[in-house]
Design an enzyme around this catalytic site. Structure first.
Site, PDB file in Angstrom:
ATOM      1  N   LYS A 188      11.054  50.470  25.211  1.00 42.65           N
ATOM      2  CA  LYS A 188      10.066  49.414  24.998  1.00 42.65           C
ATOM      3  C   LYS A 188       8.992  49.467  26.091  1.00 42.65           C
ATOM      4  O   LYS A 188       7.812  49.443  25.812  1.00 42.65           O
ATOM      5  CB  LYS A 188      10.780  48.056  24.989  1.00 42.65           C
ATOM      6  N   GLU A 194      16.054  55.654  33.856  1.00 38.36           N
ATOM      7  CA  GLU A 194      17.079  56.539  33.289  1.00 38.36           C
ATOM      8  C   GLU A 194      16.500  57.333  32.109  1.00 38.36           C
ATOM      9  O   GLU A 194      16.670  58.548  32.008  1.00 38.36           O
ATOM     10  CB  GLU A 194      18.297  55.736  32.798  1.00 38.36           C
ATOM     11  N   GLY A 246      14.310  43.699  23.776  1.00 36.86           N
ATOM     12  CA  GLY A 246      15.003  44.995  23.758  1.00 36.86           C
ATOM     13  C   GLY A 246      16.314  44.937  22.982  1.00 36.86           C
ATOM     14  O   GLY A 246      16.598  45.788  22.135  1.00 36.86           O
ATOM     15  N   ARG A 247      17.112  43.894  23.226  1.00 38.91           N
ATOM     16  CA  ARG A 247      18.428  43.842  22.572  1.00 38.91           C
ATOM     17  C   ARG A 247      18.347  43.327  21.129  1.00 38.91           C
ATOM     18  O   ARG A 247      19.366  43.165  20.471  1.00 38.91           O
ATOM     19  CB  ARG A 247      19.404  43.029  23.418  1.00 38.91           C
ATOM     20  N   GLU A 332      23.880  39.836  28.281  1.00 37.24           N
ATOM     21  CA  GLU A 332      22.511  39.901  28.816  1.00 37.24           C
ATOM     22  C   GLU A 332      21.727  38.657  28.387  1.00 37.24           C
ATOM     23  O   GLU A 332      20.853  38.188  29.104  1.00 37.24           O
ATOM     24  CB  GLU A 332      21.803  41.183  28.338  1.00 37.24           C
ATOM     25  N   HIS A 363      48.235  49.330  20.401  1.00 31.36           N
ATOM     26  CA  HIS A 363      49.175  50.191  21.126  1.00 31.36           C
ATOM     27  C   HIS A 363      48.777  50.304  22.588  1.00 31.36           C
ATOM     28  O   HIS A 363      49.137  51.275  23.250  1.00 31.36           O
ATOM     29  CB  HIS A 363      49.233  51.559  20.455  1.00 31.36           C
ATOM     30  N   LYS A 472      17.285  47.065  38.413  1.00 31.00           N
ATOM     31  CA  LYS A 472      16.243  48.069  38.150  1.00 31.00           C
ATOM     32  C   LYS A 472      15.402  48.286  39.409  1.00 31.00           C
ATOM     33  O   LYS A 472      15.066  49.410  39.765  1.00 31.00           O
ATOM     34  CB  LYS A 472      15.327  47.604  37.008  1.00 31.00           C
TER      35      LYS A 472
END
Ligand code: F6P
Length: 504
Positions: A188, A194, A246-247, A332, A363, A472
């Site tokens: 965005k 990263e 963003g999310r 977030e 399990h 960040k």
């Protein structure tokens, strides 16, 4: 007034004291209608809340709390594009991205651009598509591509990379042909360190082998200027806008990898499923409204019963990334302690979200949920049928899922303490026919709106992420220290660790 001082909140506290001595088993024994009263079906999802420690009175009192928090007005503000993200002065109009009749012109334009690009890809040389992005620019497309694999319409291979792990990206590049690889950079802001670090590596790799790489790079971004400066050709830039968080961006061109994988018509079905949930959320009364009920049950568990985590357990491998997706969405959005009134809240907000595929967890960590000292509410998600057949396996999956929720609820009596399962542990079950693009759209939108409702009740800002911003910023500072090897003015722990790192 803060919500915890409201009469609705105080009434709920009293109600919890009265209800808590009654076990789930007793609640079922005394009310044969309990399942019918506490399970709801909309948008092809059956949500069963009857294994939660509630009754119809709890729902009524929780919906009074929602009224007190002026939820109806907030829902209208959300859909009407009010600046609901106050700290960044932005609207959160992800619902517009999936509204087929009311698409903004720019949304229509980008959808058409996506369609043309997919047509072009069909006849192109590309065999592999690397998708770079992190957080909301990764989790959504990755989850949906995985969940809707049976609907795959292409033999082009998609490779998602989020973390900056040289071993991951180098191992991937070793297997790919730079002439037939396309790279989509999903960001965005187009500033995320990263994503840009991975993009630089991929671009360099392409440049070493291919004369001109412009045709092989695609950007999906709200920062067109930065993408152009990066050297991406204007035709290969897919825009979205600052009113898409963003999310919440999976519905935008961030979903391009999804549309490539399952075709534009299936991507549109995915949008339609979310839109159906939007309509339901906007119009249904609180006491019969899935996202509102999910949110209120969560508030009940977190704030009145002090259950501070939530396990997400899908009984479908395709949904194995759902817990990670919801970690971002819930934690977030609502992992906040600053209240809208400028103070700090003095009650719990977002739960710790965790989980994994149903049978696998049975399990492993389910032991703790059955006999551990903490009570962990669970959301179970299960399909009645698989997409590709194999009803025999599906029967086993459904039996496993229902067996677990039943065991959590009823427990098992035993003379020996180590065999005893106390039961009375709450869960919600979401059952649907089979995984389809529409159903997945509805499920994701269900959780989005749940999170929104909880943010309104907790009086916090669900659409910003200033805590993430701190991380960040600090990365850049530490990177500079690494470059300059200057440990002065650093805290002793970070300095000690860096010193150790330098001794490599
Ligand atoms: O992790 C913080 C965050 O801002 C997320 O909200 C976002 O989804 C992610 O970073 C990626 O940001 P961008 O899409 O700008 O690269």
């Amino acid at each position: 007034m803060t919500i915890d001082k409201s009469s609705a909140w105080l009434t709920l506290q009293q109600h919890q004291i009265e209800l808590s001595p009654i076990s789930l088993a007793e609640m079922f024994a005394s009310n044969k209608q309990r399942f019918h009263e506490l399970s709801f079906k909309h948008c092809d999802l059956l949500c069963d809340f009857s294994k939660q420690k509630i009754n119809t009175q709890t729902i009524k009192l929780l919906s009074d709390l929602a009224q007190e928090a002026q939820l109806s007005q907030s829902i209208e503000d959300l859909f009407n594009g009010a600046l609901v993200n106050k700290t960044e002065q932005r609207a959160a109009l992800h619902t517009q991205l999936r509204h087929p009749q009311a698409h903004k012109p720019e949304v229509k334009r980008v959808l058409a651009q996506m369609g043309s690009f997919i047509d072009y890809l069909h006849s192109s040389k590309f065999t592999d598509i690397i998708v770079l992005g992190i957080g909301g620019s990764d989790l959504g497309p990755r989850l949906v591509c995985e969940a809707l694999q049976p609907y795959k319409q292409t033999d082009r291979r998609l490779h998602f990379v989020a973390n900056v792990d040289g071993d991951t990206i180098n191992t991937l590049l070793q297997c790919l042909n730079p002439h037939t690889t396309l790279c989509i950079i999903n960001s965005k802001t187009f500033t995320t360190i990263e994503t840009l670090a991975n993009a630089k590596l991929v671009k360099n790799w392409m440049q070493q082998h291919v004369a001109t790489v412009a045709q092989q790079l695609v950007a999906v971004t709200a920062n067109k200027k930065a993408a152009l400066e990066y050297g991406i050709s204007p035709d290969n830039i897919f825009e979205f806008w600052d009113w898409v968080g963003g999310r919440y961006s999976v519905w935008s061109a961030v979903g391009l990898p999804i549309a490539i994988a399952i075709g534009m018509h299936n991507f549109e079905k995915f949008l339609a499923g979310a839109h159906a949930m939007d309509q339901h959320f906007r119009t249904a009364p609180f006491t019969n409204n899935l996202p509102v009920l999910m949110a209120l049950v969560g508030v009940w568990n977190i704030n009145f019963n002090a259950y501070h985590t939530l396990a997400i357990k899908p009984y479908t491998d395709g949904l194995q990334l759902l817990p990670a997706y919801l970690q971002q969405l819930e934690m977030e959005s609502n992992g906040k302690s600053a209240a809208n009134n400028g103070d700090f809240v003095n009650y719990q907000t977002a739960p710790v979200i965790w989980g994994g595929v149903g049978c696998n967890g049975q399990h492993a960590y389910m032991q703790m949920l059955h006999q551990g000292t903490q009570i962990v509410p669970v959301d179970f998600l299960v399909a009645k049928s698989s997409v590709t057949g194999s009803q025999e396996l599906q029967d086993l999956l459904v039996a496993s899922c229902l067996g677990q929720s039943q065991a959590l609820m009823l427990g098992r009596s035993a003379a020996e303490t180590y065999k005893l399962c106390k039961g009375n542990r709450p869960s919600t079950t979401i059952m649907f026919d089979k995984m389809t693009p529409e159903i997945l759209g509805s499920i994701i939108a269900l959780y989005e709106h749940k999170v929104f409702v909880q943010g309104i009740i907790w009086q916090i800002q669900s659409f910003d992420q200033w805590g993430v911003q701190l991380g960040k910023d600090l990365i850049k500072d530490v990177l500079q220290i690494i470059e300059k090897r200057d440990l002065k003015n650093l805290d002793a722990s970070t300095a000690g660790l860096l010193q150790h790192f330098f001794e490599r």
